[in-house]
Design a protein around this motif. Structure first.
Motif, PDB file in Angstrom:
ATOM      1  N   CYS A  45       0.849  -1.189   0.000  1.00 10.64           N
ATOM      2  CA  CYS A  45       0.000   0.000   0.000  1.00 10.64           C
ATOM      3  C   CYS A  45       0.887   1.242   0.000  1.00 10.64           C
ATOM      4  N   HIS A  47       0.180   4.034   1.233  1.00  6.80           N
ATOM      5  CA  HIS A  47      -0.052   4.877   2.396  1.00  6.80           C
ATOM      6  C   HIS A  47       0.984   4.630   3.482  1.00  6.80           C
ATOM      7  N   GLU A  48       1.041   3.398   3.972  1.00  5.02           N
ATOM      8  CA  GLU A  48       2.020   3.107   5.031  1.00  5.02           C
ATOM      9  C   GLU A  48       2.758   1.801   4.780  1.00  5.02           C
ATOM     10  N   CYS A  64      -7.069  -2.013   0.795  1.00  5.08           N
ATOM     11  CA  CYS A  64      -6.093  -2.203   1.863  1.00  5.08           C
ATOM     12  C   CYS A  64      -6.838  -2.477   3.167  1.00  5.08           C
ATOM     13  N   LEU A  66      -5.685  -2.164   6.167  1.00  7.88           N
ATOM     14  CA  LEU A  66      -5.266  -1.387   7.342  1.00  7.88           C
ATOM     15  C   LEU A  66      -6.123  -0.133   7.535  1.00  7.88           C
ATOM     16  N   HIS A  67      -6.224   0.718   6.512  1.00  3.86           N
ATOM     17  CA  HIS A  67      -7.034   1.934   6.655  1.00  3.86           C
ATOM     18  C   HIS A  67      -8.120   2.059   5.596  1.00  3.86           C
TER      19      HIS A  67
HETATM   20  S1  FES Z   1      -1.733   1.394   4.980  1.00  2.00           S
HETATM   21 FE1  FES Z   1      -3.150   1.085   3.350  1.00  2.00          FE
HETATM   22  S2  FES Z   1      -4.641   2.631   3.628  1.00  2.00           S
HETATM   23 FE2  FES Z   1      -3.226   2.944   5.242  1.00  2.00          FE
END
Ligand code: FES
Length: 110
Positions: A45, A47-48, A64, A66-67
């Motif tokens: 991902c 994002h993180e 994803c 996670l978020h």
């Molecule tokens: S790690 Fe994927 S949306 Fe935050």
């Protein structure tokens, strides 16, 4: 010139609506099968840096876990926040019962 494609899975092992995680030279990819189409994206991902293979497919999108950002499997573009950067997409092909991936360069200039 050698083909950049590498056999990464058997097509029969990836049912439509599903995906598999594969590794090529220590790098993880997600190979997805949706109807007539096959997609390959990095298993990360934007994002993180969380593995997208922990998530799920929603049609031609990967979500994803996670978020909750979803990414277009074809373009790599995020469809909602918190992710705001595309994930890398790669060329994928099917030859007979083999799924082939070109890991050398993203197709979306990532
Ligand atoms: S790690 Fe994927 S949306 Fe935050």
């Amino acid at each position: 010139m050698d083909s950049p494609f590498v056999a990464v899975a058997r097509a029969a092992d990836v049912p439509s609506g599903g995906f598999v995680k594969v590794e090529v030279a220590g790098r993880a990819f997600l190979v997805a099968h949706v109807g007539e189409h096959w997609y390959a994206v990095e298993d990360l991902c934007s994002h993180e840096d969380f593995p997208l293979s922990y998530g799920c497919l929603e049609g031609e999108r990967v979500k994803c876990s996670l978020h909750g950002s979803r990414f277009d499997l074809k373009t790599g573009r995020p469809l909602e926040e918190p992710a705001d950067t595309p994930i890398a997409t790669y060329r994928v092909a099917v030859a007979g019962d083999l799924v082939l991936l070109d890991p050398t360069a993203p197709t979306n200039a990532h």
